[in-house]
Design a protein around this motif. Structure first.
Motif, short mmCIF file in Angstrom:
data_model
loop_
_atom_site.label_atom_id
_atom_site.label_comp_id
_atom_site.label_asym_id
_atom_site.label_seq_id
_atom_site.Cartn_x
_atom_site.Cartn_y
_atom_site.Cartn_z
N THR A 59 0.84 -1.18 0.00
CA THR A 59 0.00 0.00 0.00
C THR A 59 0.88 1.23 0.00
N LYS A 60 0.52 2.20 -0.83
CA LYS A 60 1.21 3.49 -0.88
C LYS A 60 0.29 4.51 -0.22
N GLU A 61 0.86 5.37 0.61
CA GLU A 61 0.06 6.40 1.28
C GLU A 61 0.54 7.78 0.88
N ALA A 62 -0.42 8.69 0.75
CA ALA A 62 -0.11 10.08 0.43
C ALA A 62 -1.12 10.98 1.11
N ALA A 63 -0.72 12.20 1.36
CA ALA A 63 -1.64 13.21 1.89
C ALA A 63 -2.25 13.93 0.70
N VAL A 64 -3.58 14.12 0.73
CA VAL A 64 -4.25 14.89 -0.32
C VAL A 64 -5.10 15.96 0.33
N HIS A 65 -5.31 17.02 -0.43
CA HIS A 65 -6.14 18.12 0.04
C HIS A 65 -7.41 18.14 -0.78
N ALA A 66 -7.88 19.26 -1.14
CA ALA A 66 -9.12 19.38 -1.89
C ALA A 66 -8.97 18.87 -3.31
N GLY A 67 -10.09 18.55 -3.93
CA GLY A 67 -10.07 18.11 -5.31
C GLY A 67 -11.32 17.33 -5.66
N PHE A 68 -11.22 16.63 -6.78
CA PHE A 68 -12.34 15.84 -7.29
C PHE A 68 -11.86 14.44 -7.64
N LEU A 69 -12.81 13.55 -7.75
CA LEU A 69 -12.54 12.16 -8.05
C LEU A 69 -13.55 11.72 -9.10
N GLU A 70 -13.06 11.20 -10.22
CA GLU A 70 -13.93 10.65 -11.25
C GLU A 70 -13.76 9.14 -11.25
N ILE A 71 -14.86 8.43 -11.06
CA ILE A 71 -14.83 6.98 -11.00
C ILE A 71 -15.54 6.42 -12.22
N LEU A 72 -14.83 5.59 -12.96
CA LEU A 72 -15.39 4.85 -14.08
C LEU A 72 -15.14 3.37 -13.80
N PRO A 73 -15.84 2.46 -14.45
CA PRO A 73 -15.67 1.03 -14.13
C PRO A 73 -14.23 0.51 -14.25
N GLU A 74 -13.45 1.04 -15.19
CA GLU A 74 -12.10 0.53 -15.42
C GLU A 74 -11.01 1.54 -15.07
N LYS A 75 -11.39 2.76 -14.67
CA LYS A 75 -10.39 3.80 -14.40
C LYS A 75 -10.90 4.78 -13.36
N ILE A 76 -9.98 5.23 -12.50
CA ILE A 76 -10.28 6.28 -11.53
C ILE A 76 -9.27 7.40 -11.76
N THR A 77 -9.77 8.62 -11.79
CA THR A 77 -8.91 9.79 -11.91
C THR A 77 -9.14 10.67 -10.70
N VAL A 78 -8.05 11.00 -10.01
CA VAL A 78 -8.09 11.90 -8.86
C VAL A 78 -7.44 13.20 -9.31
N MET A 79 -8.17 14.29 -9.18
CA MET A 79 -7.65 15.62 -9.50
C MET A 79 -7.53 16.36 -8.18
N ALA A 80 -6.33 16.39 -7.64
CA ALA A 80 -6.12 16.95 -6.30
C ALA A 80 -5.43 18.30 -6.36
N GLU A 81 -5.84 19.17 -5.46
CA GLU A 81 -5.17 20.47 -5.32
C GLU A 81 -3.71 20.25 -4.92
N VAL A 82 -3.51 19.35 -3.96
CA VAL A 82 -2.18 19.00 -3.47
C VAL A 82 -2.16 17.51 -3.16
N ALA A 83 -1.08 16.84 -3.54
CA ALA A 83 -0.84 15.44 -3.15
C ALA A 83 0.63 15.33 -2.80
N GLU A 84 0.92 14.70 -1.65
CA GLU A 84 2.30 14.63 -1.17
C GLU A 84 2.64 13.23 -0.67
N TRP A 85 3.79 12.73 -1.10
CA TRP A 85 4.32 11.49 -0.54
C TRP A 85 4.93 11.80 0.82
N PRO A 86 5.10 10.81 1.69
CA PRO A 86 5.66 11.06 3.02
C PRO A 86 6.99 11.82 3.00
N GLU A 87 7.87 11.46 2.08
CA GLU A 87 9.20 12.10 2.03
C GLU A 87 9.16 13.54 1.54
#
Length: 136
Positions: A61-89
């Motif tokens: 499992t990979k973890e990241a911090a995300v802030h505001a944004g949108f999520l589009e869910i389709l049967p075969e694909k998910i797209t996350v459009m985030a204002e900010v996304a950060e890996w732990p490092e």
């Protein structure tokens, strides 16, 4: 051979493609609450809330911090459009701790001039960063 349970996942921010690949499951916070999404989910869009996003892939499992944004869910694909996304490092722990304290102070003052909704969101962002960085 690819696992038939995988779906395409793309996480984008205004300045980069944060992550793109095959995932087994995606967990994150939305305005509807915490959700977990698998392949073949019904199509929908959702609004992101600040929090920890967990990308389940083969082998872990990979973890990241995300802030505001949108999520589009389709049967075969998910797209996350985030204002900010950060890996732990990528997280500045001292800055996140200071932001947490600042937001807590704003919420405790009960000053009518202070926008408490902004302070609450700032607190959630700081907590998400600290959780991903494994400081909490």
């Amino acid at each position: 051979m690819a696992d038939e349970r995988n779906f395409d996942l793309e996480i984008i921010t205004p300045d980069r493609v944060f992550w793109k690949g095959q995932a087994l499951m995606l967990e994150l916070n939305t305005t509807e609450g915490e959700v977990g999404i698998y392949k073949r989910h019904i199509p929908m869009t959702m609004i992101l809330q600040p929090g920890v996003m967990k990308i389940h892939v083969e082998g872990g499992t990979k973890e990241a911090a995300v802030h505001a944004g949108f999520l589009e869910i389709l049967p075969e694909k998910i797209t996350v459009m985030a204002e900010v996304a950060e890996w732990p490092e990528e997280i500045d722990i001292n800055r996140a701790k200071e932001a947490e304290l600042r937001a807590q102070r704003r919420l405790q003052t009960h000053d009518p001039k202070i926008d408490t909704s902004r302070a609450e969101i700032a607190l959630k962002r700081a907590i998400a960063r600290l959780e991903v960085a494994k400081v909490r």
